[in-house]
Motif scaffolding. Structure first.
Motif, PDB file in Angstrom:
ATOM      1  N   GLY A  41       0.794  -1.215   0.000  1.00  0.00           N
ATOM      2  CA  GLY A  41       0.000   0.000   0.000  1.00  0.00           C
ATOM      3  C   GLY A  41       0.827   1.267   0.000  1.00  0.00           C
ATOM      4  O   GLY A  41       0.283   2.365  -0.145  1.00  0.00           O
ATOM      5  N   THR A  42       2.148   1.123   0.158  1.00  0.00           N
ATOM      6  CA  THR A  42       3.048   2.291   0.161  1.00  0.00           C
ATOM      7  C   THR A  42       4.010   2.214  -1.015  1.00  0.00           C
ATOM      8  O   THR A  42       3.970   3.040  -1.919  1.00  0.00           O
ATOM      9  N   LEU A  43       4.893   1.215  -1.008  1.00  0.00           N
ATOM     10  CA  LEU A  43       5.776   1.007  -2.156  1.00  0.00           C
ATOM     11  C   LEU A  43       5.068   0.250  -3.272  1.00  0.00           C
ATOM     12  O   LEU A  43       5.310   0.496  -4.458  1.00  0.00           O
ATOM     13  N   LEU A  44       4.200  -0.676  -2.878  1.00  0.00           N
ATOM     14  CA  LEU A  44       3.552  -1.570  -3.842  1.00  0.00           C
ATOM     15  C   LEU A  44       2.036  -1.481  -3.728  1.00  0.00           C
ATOM     16  O   LEU A  44       1.500  -1.326  -2.623  1.00  0.00           O
ATOM     17  N   PRO A  57      10.625  -3.477 -11.752  1.00  0.00           N
ATOM     18  CA  PRO A  57      12.092  -3.529 -11.821  1.00  0.00           C
ATOM     19  C   PRO A  57      12.757  -2.194 -11.508  1.00  0.00           C
ATOM     20  O   PRO A  57      13.814  -2.155 -10.882  1.00  0.00           O
ATOM     21  N   ASP A  58      12.130  -1.071 -11.944  1.00  0.00           N
ATOM     22  CA  ASP A  58      12.757   0.220 -11.696  1.00  0.00           C
ATOM     23  C   ASP A  58      12.738   0.592 -10.212  1.00  0.00           C
ATOM     24  O   ASP A  58      13.560   1.381  -9.753  1.00  0.00           O
ATOM     25  N   LEU A  59      11.824  -0.002  -9.439  1.00  0.00           N
ATOM     26  CA  LEU A  59      11.820   0.251  -8.001  1.00  0.00           C
ATOM     27  C   LEU A  59      13.032  -0.401  -7.352  1.00  0.00           C
ATOM     28  O   LEU A  59      13.681   0.208  -6.497  1.00  0.00           O
ATOM     29  N   ARG A  60      13.338  -1.624  -7.732  1.00  0.00           N
ATOM     30  CA  ARG A  60      14.538  -2.284  -7.189  1.00  0.00           C
ATOM     31  C   ARG A  60      15.778  -1.461  -7.494  1.00  0.00           C
ATOM     32  O   ARG A  60      16.650  -1.273  -6.644  1.00  0.00           O
ATOM     33  N   THR A  61      15.864  -0.960  -8.724  1.00  0.00           N
ATOM     34  CA  THR A  61      17.025  -0.154  -9.120  1.00  0.00           C
ATOM     35  C   THR A  61      17.121   1.108  -8.284  1.00  0.00           C
ATOM     36  O   THR A  61      18.207   1.463  -7.785  1.00  0.00           O
ATOM     37  N   ALA A  62      15.991   1.805  -8.105  1.00  0.00           N
ATOM     38  CA  ALA A  62      15.986   3.037  -7.314  1.00  0.00           C
ATOM     39  C   ALA A  62      16.355   2.759  -5.863  1.00  0.00           C
ATOM     40  O   ALA A  62      17.134   3.515  -5.249  1.00  0.00           O
ATOM     41  N   MET A  63      15.832   1.669  -5.297  1.00  0.00           N
ATOM     42  CA  MET A  63      16.129   1.359  -3.896  1.00  0.00           C
ATOM     43  C   MET A  63      17.591   0.981  -3.702  1.00  0.00           C
ATOM     44  O   MET A  63      18.203   1.339  -2.697  1.00  0.00           O
ATOM     45  N   PRO A  91      16.614 -10.537  -5.815  1.00  0.00           N
ATOM     46  CA  PRO A  91      17.627 -11.078  -4.902  1.00  0.00           C
ATOM     47  C   PRO A  91      18.072 -10.113  -3.797  1.00  0.00           C
ATOM     48  O   PRO A  91      18.917 -10.468  -2.992  1.00  0.00           O
ATOM     49  N   ALA A  92      17.515  -8.906  -3.769  1.00  0.00           N
ATOM     50  CA  ALA A  92      17.927  -7.937  -2.745  1.00  0.00           C
ATOM     51  C   ALA A  92      17.443  -8.370  -1.364  1.00  0.00           C
ATOM     52  O   ALA A  92      16.371  -8.961  -1.226  1.00  0.00           O
ATOM     53  N   LYS A  93      18.254  -8.077  -0.359  1.00  0.00           N
ATOM     54  CA  LYS A  93      17.880  -8.310   1.040  1.00  0.00           C
ATOM     55  C   LYS A  93      18.148  -7.022   1.808  1.00  0.00           C
ATOM     56  O   LYS A  93      19.236  -6.807   2.337  1.00  0.00           O
ATOM     57  N   PHE A  94      17.135  -6.147   1.843  1.00  0.00           N
ATOM     58  CA  PHE A  94      17.300  -4.828   2.414  1.00  0.00           C
ATOM     59  C   PHE A  94      17.269  -4.866   3.945  1.00  0.00           C
ATOM     60  O   PHE A  94      16.676  -5.781   4.541  1.00  0.00           O
ATOM     61  N   LEU A 260      10.671   8.611  -5.080  1.00  0.00           N
ATOM     62  CA  LEU A 260      11.936   7.967  -4.737  1.00  0.00           C
ATOM     63  C   LEU A 260      12.932   8.092  -5.884  1.00  0.00           C
ATOM     64  O   LEU A 260      14.126   8.323  -5.666  1.00  0.00           O
ATOM     65  N   THR A 261      12.436   7.958  -7.108  1.00  0.00           N
ATOM     66  CA  THR A 261      13.313   8.116  -8.269  1.00  0.00           C
ATOM     67  C   THR A 261      13.817   9.550  -8.371  1.00  0.00           C
ATOM     68  O   THR A 261      15.002   9.791  -8.663  1.00  0.00           O
ATOM     69  N   GLN A 262      12.940  10.512  -8.091  1.00  0.00           N
ATOM     70  CA  GLN A 262      13.333  11.915  -8.159  1.00  0.00           C
ATOM     71  C   GLN A 262      14.383  12.272  -7.111  1.00  0.00           C
ATOM     72  O   GLN A 262      15.225  13.144  -7.332  1.00  0.00           O
ATOM     73  N   LEU A 263      14.344  11.592  -5.974  1.00  0.00           N
ATOM     74  CA  LEU A 263      15.310  11.906  -4.911  1.00  0.00           C
ATOM     75  C   LEU A 263      16.748  11.757  -5.378  1.00  0.00           C
ATOM     76  O   LEU A 263      17.636  12.477  -4.919  1.00  0.00           O
TER      77      LEU A 263
END
Length: 272
Positions: A41-44, A57-63, A91-94, A260-263
């Motif tokens: 509900g926030t990121l997704l 995919p672009d969210l993973r890249t931005a994060m 495969p990310a583990k934040f 997030l991308t703009q940041l």
């Protein structure tokens, strides 16, 4: 939001003016902030079932880029378990606060530490789990430290679910339990911890310690974190609604992702 000539224009595909502010503010650079992000509900966007959420995919890249820019001070803050979060963002583990504050990971791919709070008694958990039998559309999710009854596919069962939960709670009035109403979900967990307690603990450790926390969330369970941001000299932003005490709000997750991308192209997070 007023844009000036020193800021790069947002991508053509990004929603215009992704964030709506309540007051003019300045938030420091990414290097001085800790980004704390709820997931569903926030990121997704919410999905019919928890397993059906989609990570663009672009969210993973931005994060990944934001994690580097913040020196590792980016964390997911979710009611989901950290194991579940890893499956979604693989495969990310934040870094993460999972299970409504029941567990925590401070570094990408690092070890997960669990709260000393005892999980729900197995017999009691089975009693709550039987509520799912009220309607075939109810989805039961055992998160370990909590139990969730999703009724997005059975909205007609909402009242019956809450009535059944209330009946069990009335019989066990001394039990240290908390009922969390959410978006088409009723969740039962032990009392004594929540997202706010998890965030408070997270902010005591490097690389989060000493930074300005910026938290984004959408649901009732996120309101505990909204409430503590002034104590931490931080800022809270709600998604989908203007919640009490927040610095601003976003229309929906697509606006969050655009922001997030703009940041990544700004000196400051927000400067108005």
């Amino acid at each position: 939001m007023r844009m000036d000539a020193t800021r790069p224009a947002p991508p053509e595909t990004a929603p215009e003016d992704p964030i709506l502010l309540t007051d003019p503010i300045i938030i420091p650079s990414l290097e001085d902030c800790a980004l704390l992000l709820d997931v569903d509900g926030t990121l997704l966007e919410l999905a019919p079932t928890p397993s059906e959420v989609v990570v663009p995919p672009d969210l993973r890249t931005a994060m990944d880029s934001l994690l580097q820019r913040t020196g590792g001070a980016l964390a997911l803050v979710s009611g989901r378990s950290i194991r579940d979060l890893d499956m979604i963002f693989a495969p990310a583990k934040f870094p993460a606060v999972g299970g409504h504050g029941a567990e925590m990971r401070l570094t990408p791919g690092g070890s997960v530490t669990s709260s000393k709070i005892q999980p729900i008694d197995p017999d009691l958990k089975r009693r709550f789990a039987k509520i799912a039998e009220l309607d075939p559309g109810i989805l039961l999710e055992d998160k370990g430290y909590s139990l969730a009854l999703h009724f997005r596919q059975a909205p007609q069962a909402e009242q019956a679910i809450y009535d059944a939960v209330s009946t069990i709670r009335a019989e066990l009035s001394e039990a240290p339990l908390e009922v969390l109403p959410g978006k088409s979900v009723c969740e039962i967990k032990p009392s004594g911890f929540n997202k706010a307690s998890g965030v408070r603990e997270l902010m005591q450790f490097s690389p989060f310690k000493g930074r300005v926390p910026v938290f984004l969330g959408d649901d009732v369970t996120d309101e505990t974190v909204f409430a503590i941001m002034p104590d931490l000299q931080g800022h809270a932003f709600s998604v989908g609604r203007l919640a009490k005490g927040v610095t601003g709000h976003f229309k929906d997750p697509s606006h969050v992702r655009a922001w997030l991308t703009q940041l990544l192209g700004r000196e400051e997070i927000i400067a108005l």
